[in-house]
Design a protein around this motif. Sequence first.
Motif, PDB file in Angstrom:
ATOM      1  N   TYR A  83     -32.076 -45.700  36.410  1.00  0.00           N
ATOM      2  CA  TYR A  83     -32.372 -45.365  37.792  1.00  0.00           C
ATOM      3  C   TYR A  83     -33.411 -44.247  37.765  1.00  0.00           C
ATOM      4  O   TYR A  83     -33.166 -43.179  37.212  1.00  0.00           O
ATOM      5  CB  TYR A  83     -31.119 -44.891  38.535  1.00  0.00           C
ATOM      6  CG  TYR A  83     -31.303 -44.782  40.028  1.00  0.00           C
ATOM      7  CD1 TYR A  83     -32.034 -43.735  40.585  1.00  0.00           C
ATOM      8  CD2 TYR A  83     -30.767 -45.723  40.885  1.00  0.00           C
ATOM      9  CE1 TYR A  83     -32.223 -43.635  41.957  1.00  0.00           C
ATOM     10  CE2 TYR A  83     -30.962 -45.637  42.264  1.00  0.00           C
ATOM     11  CZ  TYR A  83     -31.691 -44.595  42.790  1.00  0.00           C
ATOM     12  OH  TYR A  83     -31.869 -44.516  44.149  1.00  0.00           O
ATOM     13  N   TYR A 102     -24.927 -43.273  37.680  1.00  0.00           N
ATOM     14  CA  TYR A 102     -25.706 -42.772  38.810  1.00  0.00           C
ATOM     15  C   TYR A 102     -26.104 -43.949  39.688  1.00  0.00           C
ATOM     16  O   TYR A 102     -26.876 -44.806  39.277  1.00  0.00           O
ATOM     17  CB  TYR A 102     -26.939 -42.032  38.305  1.00  0.00           C
ATOM     18  CG  TYR A 102     -27.725 -41.303  39.368  1.00  0.00           C
ATOM     19  CD1 TYR A 102     -27.452 -39.969  39.671  1.00  0.00           C
ATOM     20  CD2 TYR A 102     -28.744 -41.943  40.068  1.00  0.00           C
ATOM     21  CE1 TYR A 102     -28.179 -39.285  40.643  1.00  0.00           C
ATOM     22  CE2 TYR A 102     -29.473 -41.275  41.033  1.00  0.00           C
ATOM     23  CZ  TYR A 102     -29.183 -39.944  41.320  1.00  0.00           C
ATOM     24  OH  TYR A 102     -29.909 -39.267  42.272  1.00  0.00           O
ATOM     25  N   LYS A 103     -25.508 -44.031  40.854  1.00  0.00           N
ATOM     26  CA  LYS A 103     -25.857 -45.070  41.836  1.00  0.00           C
ATOM     27  C   LYS A 103     -25.898 -46.462  41.206  1.00  0.00           C
ATOM     28  O   LYS A 103     -26.897 -47.173  41.281  1.00  0.00           O
ATOM     29  CB  LYS A 103     -27.191 -44.732  42.511  1.00  0.00           C
ATOM     30  CG  LYS A 103     -27.156 -43.451  43.330  1.00  0.00           C
ATOM     31  CD  LYS A 103     -28.453 -43.228  44.078  1.00  0.00           C
ATOM     32  CE  LYS A 103     -28.384 -41.946  44.928  1.00  0.00           C
ATOM     33  NZ  LYS A 103     -29.636 -41.714  45.681  1.00  0.00           N
ATOM     34  N   GLU A 104     -24.822 -46.830  40.570  1.00  0.00           N
ATOM     35  CA  GLU A 104     -24.633 -48.161  39.975  1.00  0.00           C
ATOM     36  C   GLU A 104     -25.478 -48.396  38.726  1.00  0.00           C
ATOM     37  O   GLU A 104     -25.509 -49.514  38.198  1.00  0.00           O
ATOM     38  CB  GLU A 104     -24.903 -49.263  41.007  1.00  0.00           C
ATOM     39  CG  GLU A 104     -23.983 -49.189  42.217  1.00  0.00           C
ATOM     40  CD  GLU A 104     -24.225 -50.312  43.208  1.00  0.00           C
ATOM     41  OE1 GLU A 104     -25.179 -51.090  43.006  1.00  0.00           O
ATOM     42  OE2 GLU A 104     -23.457 -50.414  44.178  1.00  0.00           O
TER      43      GLU A 104
END
Length: 258
Positions: free
Chosen positions: A57, A82-84
Amino acid sequence: MIRSMVLLMLAGIPFYIQAQYKKLIWADEFEYSGLPDSAKWSYDTGNHGWGNNELQYYTAKRKENALVSNGILSIKAIKEDYKEAKFTSARLVSKNKGDWKYGRIEVKAKMPQGRGLWPAIWMLPTDWEYGDWPKSGEIDIMEHVGYLPDSVFGTVHTAAYNHMTGTQKTKSVFRKNLASAFHVYAMEWDEDRIRIFIDKEQYFEFANEKQSSREWPFNKRFHLLLNIAVGGNWGGKMGVDEFVFPQTMEVDYVRVYQ
């Protein structure tokens, strides 16, 4: 004039660099602390694979991933949820803050190390006037993949020459100390050709065939990108060693001459 050329060669300075690229038009020496200078850099963000099945990411304005300190820009790839995504990193872009048609671009940098890492110093078109990738072109001043720790690559991509069809124009050069020492990665670009260097050694050249934009889309504005990808079709070809993280690409300076 001849005496000046001789003195320059004796000093180890390629004469054509001095003669053609004297004017410094854009630079970041990283002589400050904190986030990268927002007047010069923006961020590409997200974790959608970036067309290469990458795993990271890319974050924005996050000091864990992009920080300037002690005269060095550090771009850091981290193993974290972090965020998938399972990894974070940063992708800095000079788009609409540093855009050039022709010149010499120099980046002094030290590579991260480890299988699965894919750092790059490269350029994309600012306006995409010939169409989507690869029609408007790409210039890879330096790419490095962690499973080939002694190699860096210079490459160009166009509609006629690109890795999707196996026709990309590329060449590699070998150094044993890519992760332990700084090297100057440079590209010289004019209306006739693109040359790519490591330090003072030119190892790649791509000439304008003067046919069409399919072969040479490099007569438009381009901007610079600095990033570390994790995994991906090339960087992750031999898998990702999750025990090497975090890893950092360090950048001492970026300079653009015309």
